[in-house]
Design a protein around this motif. Structure first.
Motif, PDB file in Angstrom:
ATOM      1  N   ILE A  54      14.675 -15.402  -9.420  1.00 38.17           N
ATOM      2  CA  ILE A  54      14.200 -15.295  -8.035  1.00 38.17           C
ATOM      3  C   ILE A  54      13.715 -13.873  -7.742  1.00 38.17           C
ATOM      4  CG2 ILE A  54      14.871 -15.434  -5.617  1.00 38.17           C
ATOM      5  CD1 ILE A  54      14.501 -18.138  -6.951  1.00 38.17           C
ATOM      6  N   LYS A  55      14.434 -12.880  -8.263  1.00 38.95           N
ATOM      7  CA  LYS A  55      14.002 -11.492  -8.089  1.00 38.95           C
ATOM      8  C   LYS A  55      12.589 -11.304  -8.630  1.00 38.95           C
ATOM      9  CE  LYS A  55      18.523  -9.311  -8.842  1.00 38.95           C
ATOM     10  NZ  LYS A  55      19.236  -8.437  -9.784  1.00 38.95           N
ATOM     11  N   TYR A  56      12.367 -11.785  -9.835  1.00 38.21           N
ATOM     12  CA  TYR A  56      11.065 -11.583 -10.484  1.00 38.21           C
ATOM     13  C   TYR A  56       9.950 -12.255  -9.692  1.00 38.21           C
ATOM     14  CZ  TYR A  56       7.351 -11.682 -13.929  1.00 38.21           C
ATOM     15  OH  TYR A  56       6.138 -11.541 -14.561  1.00 38.21           O
ATOM     16  N   ILE A  57      10.208 -13.480  -9.242  1.00 41.42           N
ATOM     17  CA  ILE A  57       9.173 -14.211  -8.488  1.00 41.42           C
ATOM     18  C   ILE A  57       8.873 -13.495  -7.170  1.00 41.42           C
ATOM     19  CG2 ILE A  57       8.653 -16.371  -7.287  1.00 41.42           C
ATOM     20  CD1 ILE A  57      10.291 -17.807  -9.434  1.00 41.42           C
ATOM     21  N   LYS A  58       9.914 -13.059  -6.469  1.00 39.07           N
ATOM     22  CA  LYS A  58       9.708 -12.358  -5.198  1.00 39.07           C
ATOM     23  C   LYS A  58       8.945 -11.050  -5.404  1.00 39.07           C
ATOM     24  CE  LYS A  58      13.546 -14.090  -2.368  1.00 39.07           C
ATOM     25  NZ  LYS A  58      14.786 -13.715  -1.663  1.00 39.07           N
ATOM     26  N   MET A  59       9.302 -10.325  -6.449  1.00 41.26           N
ATOM     27  CA  MET A  59       8.629  -9.056  -6.717  1.00 41.26           C
ATOM     28  C   MET A  59       7.153  -9.274  -7.039  1.00 41.26           C
ATOM     29  SD  MET A  59      11.543  -7.227  -9.030  1.00 41.26           S
ATOM     30  CE  MET A  59      13.180  -6.910  -8.369  1.00 41.26           C
ATOM     31  N   GLY A  60       6.879 -10.216  -7.941  1.00 41.98           N
ATOM     32  CA  GLY A  60       5.499 -10.472  -8.334  1.00 41.98           C
ATOM     33  C   GLY A  60       4.651 -10.983  -7.187  1.00 41.98           C
ATOM     34  N   ALA A  61       5.202 -11.943  -6.420  1.00 42.12           N
ATOM     35  CA  ALA A  61       4.434 -12.549  -5.327  1.00 42.12           C
ATOM     36  C   ALA A  61       4.154 -11.546  -4.217  1.00 42.12           C
ATOM     37  CB  ALA A  61       5.190 -13.752  -4.767  1.00 42.12           C
ATOM     38  N   SER A  62       5.169 -10.811  -3.787  1.00 43.80           N
ATOM     39  CA  SER A  62       4.979  -9.871  -2.682  1.00 43.80           C
ATOM     40  C   SER A  62       4.091  -8.702  -3.092  1.00 43.80           C
ATOM     41  CB  SER A  62       6.336  -9.348  -2.185  1.00 43.80           C
ATOM     42  OG  SER A  62       7.028  -8.686  -3.224  1.00 43.80           O
ATOM     43  N   SER A  63       4.251  -8.222  -4.330  1.00 41.47           N
ATOM     44  CA  SER A  63       3.449  -7.096  -4.794  1.00 41.47           C
ATOM     45  C   SER A  63       1.979  -7.468  -4.898  1.00 41.47           C
ATOM     46  CB  SER A  63       3.967  -6.616  -6.150  1.00 41.47           C
ATOM     47  OG  SER A  63       3.083  -5.689  -6.718  1.00 41.47           O
ATOM     48  N   ASN A  64       1.688  -8.596  -5.524  1.00 44.20           N
ATOM     49  CA  ASN A  64       0.292  -9.013  -5.688  1.00 44.20           C
ATOM     50  C   ASN A  64      -0.355  -9.331  -4.343  1.00 44.20           C
ATOM     51  OD1 ASN A  64       0.251  -8.761  -8.489  1.00 44.20           O
ATOM     52  ND2 ASN A  64       1.115 -10.789  -8.793  1.00 44.20           N
ATOM     53  N   PHE A  65       0.410  -9.960  -3.454  1.00 41.88           N
ATOM     54  CA  PHE A  65      -0.130 -10.268  -2.128  1.00 41.88           C
ATOM     55  C   PHE A  65      -0.407  -8.978  -1.353  1.00 41.88           C
ATOM     56  CE2 PHE A  65       0.407 -11.410   2.409  1.00 41.88           C
ATOM     57  CZ  PHE A  65      -0.630 -12.337   2.519  1.00 41.88           C
ATOM     58  N   GLY A  66       0.508  -8.013  -1.455  1.00 44.83           N
ATOM     59  CA  GLY A  66       0.325  -6.734  -0.775  1.00 44.83           C
ATOM     60  C   GLY A  66      -0.881  -5.978  -1.304  1.00 44.83           C
ATOM     61  N   ASN A  67      -1.063  -5.979  -2.638  1.00 41.40           N
ATOM     62  CA  ASN A  67      -2.218  -5.310  -3.230  1.00 41.40           C
ATOM     63  C   ASN A  67      -3.522  -5.961  -2.775  1.00 41.40           C
ATOM     64  OD1 ASN A  67      -0.923  -3.292  -4.577  1.00 41.40           O
ATOM     65  ND2 ASN A  67      -0.904  -4.305  -6.556  1.00 41.40           N
ATOM     66  N   MET A  68      -3.529  -7.289  -2.752  1.00 42.11           N
ATOM     67  CA  MET A  68      -4.726  -8.005  -2.295  1.00 42.11           C
ATOM     68  C   MET A  68      -5.031  -7.639  -0.847  1.00 42.11           C
ATOM     69  SD  MET A  68      -5.273 -12.093  -1.840  1.00 42.11           S
ATOM     70  CE  MET A  68      -4.253 -12.062  -0.358  1.00 42.11           C
ATOM     71  N   PHE A  69      -3.991  -7.572  -0.022  1.00 42.76           N
ATOM     72  CA  PHE A  69      -4.130  -7.214   1.388  1.00 42.76           C
ATOM     73  C   PHE A  69      -4.728  -5.818   1.522  1.00 42.76           C
ATOM     74  CE2 PHE A  69      -2.483  -6.324   5.702  1.00 42.76           C
ATOM     75  CZ  PHE A  69      -2.801  -7.520   6.329  1.00 42.76           C
ATOM     76  N   SER A  70      -4.282  -4.896   0.658  1.00 39.21           N
ATOM     77  CA  SER A  70      -4.763  -3.512   0.716  1.00 39.21           C
ATOM     78  C   SER A  70      -6.203  -3.401   0.228  1.00 39.21           C
ATOM     79  CB  SER A  70      -3.856  -2.613  -0.134  1.00 39.21           C
ATOM     80  OG  SER A  70      -2.534  -2.638   0.343  1.00 39.21           O
ATOM     81  N   VAL A  71      -6.527  -4.092  -0.871  1.00 38.60           N
ATOM     82  CA  VAL A  71      -7.874  -4.012  -1.440  1.00 38.60           C
ATOM     83  C   VAL A  71      -8.901  -4.635  -0.501  1.00 38.60           C
ATOM     84  CG1 VAL A  71      -9.358  -4.813  -3.315  1.00 38.60           C
ATOM     85  CG2 VAL A  71      -7.093  -3.905  -3.827  1.00 38.60           C
ATOM     86  N   VAL A  72      -8.591  -5.829   0.014  1.00 39.88           N
ATOM     87  CA  VAL A  72      -9.527  -6.510   0.909  1.00 39.88           C
ATOM     88  C   VAL A  72      -9.719  -5.708   2.194  1.00 39.88           C
ATOM     89  CG1 VAL A  72      -9.891  -8.586   2.303  1.00 39.88           C
ATOM     90  CG2 VAL A  72      -9.057  -8.797  -0.036  1.00 39.88           C
ATOM     91  N   GLY A  73      -8.617  -5.228   2.768  1.00 43.81           N
ATOM     92  CA  GLY A  73      -8.717  -4.451   4.000  1.00 43.81           C
ATOM     93  C   GLY A  73      -9.462  -3.142   3.790  1.00 43.81           C
ATOM     94  N   GLY A  74      -9.142  -2.446   2.677  1.00 40.33           N
ATOM     95  CA  GLY A  74      -9.801  -1.176   2.406  1.00 40.33           C
ATOM     96  C   GLY A  74     -11.284  -1.316   2.150  1.00 40.33           C
ATOM     97  N   SER A  75     -11.681  -2.448   1.594  1.00 38.26           N
ATOM     98  CA  SER A  75     -13.094  -2.669   1.277  1.00 38.26           C
ATOM     99  C   SER A  75     -13.959  -2.733   2.538  1.00 38.26           C
ATOM    100  CB  SER A  75     -13.257  -3.963   0.465  1.00 38.26           C
ATOM    101  OG  SER A  75     -12.550  -3.875  -0.755  1.00 38.26           O
ATOM    102  N   TYR A  76     -13.354  -2.992   3.683  1.00 40.01           N
ATOM    103  CA  TYR A  76     -14.118  -3.097   4.932  1.00 40.01           C
ATOM    104  C   TYR A  76     -14.557  -1.733   5.458  1.00 40.01           C
ATOM    105  CZ  TYR A  76     -13.491  -8.099   5.649  1.00 40.01           C
ATOM    106  OH  TYR A  76     -13.546  -9.471   5.516  1.00 40.01           O
TER     107      TYR A  76
END
Length: 223
Positions: free
Chosen positions: A48-70
């Motif tokens: 569960i730790k691994y899944i939470k870490m991977g999911a939240s990290s990748n989602f956060g990075n996507m959020f940062s990249v998409v937002g920053g691209s604007y």
């Protein structure tokens, strides 16, 4: 035995009993079952730790990249840097299977709950992006990368872009790696709950590599 959730037999039982059993005890002690149950809960907790870490990290990075691209005049991070960042972050989690699990987590069985993981991802992902957007601001207005938009010199443009990429690459990798120690426990990390030595070693190694890469011979290849 066939109708039981878990059929248990011993190695000296008749063949039909052993064939029907899910677990065959090789020792004359029911404590073996307790050890197996606790180990199962420990393994489940680390999964569960691994899944939470991977999911939240990748989602956060996507959020940062998409937002920053604007609002950024260039990509927040070059594609090769994104790949190296993810590779190193994944390596930092290699020690999770050997990680400790808090005692209170082992007190009762846990169930697979995809809804809980989804909520965790949706909340922690954007929260982790706060660090990224703060870094964007620092790189643009404190380290002067905003000059990219005013200078006509291509060499200076490339310099400011690479400087920005370097700053966010290092910050992103450091925060992602350190947040592993926060996500892994409900206690106060490093004080009330410490990670296992393998996990501590892999995270420290990745932090060292992240800080050293900009000064290494690989720096030019990674822009």
């Amino acid at each position: 035995m066939k109708t039981a959730d878990v059929g248990i037999s011993v190695d000296t039982a008749v063949d039909v009993a052993k064939e029907s059993a899910d677990i065959i005890l090789l020792e004359k002690s029911l404590l073996v079952l307790e050890d197996g149950i606790l180990e199962g809960r420990r393994v489940f907790g680390n999964i569960i730790k691994y899944i939470k870490m991977g999911a939240s990290s990748n989602f956060g990075n996507m959020f940062s990249v998409v937002g920053g691209s604007y609002f950024l005049p260039f990509l927040p991070m070059a594609p090769i840097q994104v790949l190296v960042n993810n590779l190193l972050y994944d390596f930092s989690q290699v020690g999770i299977p050997a990680d400790r699990v808090d005692e209170e987590y082992l007190e009762k069985p846990r169930r697979w709950n995809i809804g809980s993981i989804k909520r965790f991802m949706i909340w922690i992902g954007p929260i982790s992006s706060i660090f990224d957007y703060t870094t964007y601001f620092l790189m643009l207005y404190v380290f002067g990368c905003i000059a990219y938009t005013t200078t006509p010199d291509p060499a200076l443009k490339a310099h400011y872009e690479n400087l920005f990429h370097t700053g966010w690459f290092v910050e992103s990798l450091l925060t992602q790696t350190l947040i592993v120690h926060i996500i892994r426990t409900h206690r106060i990390p490093f004080i009330q709950s410490r990670a296992s030595w393998p996990l501590t070693l892999t995270t420290l190694t990745v932090i060292a590599i992240a800080c050293a890469l900009p000064y290494s011979p690989l720096a030019d290849a990674l822009d």
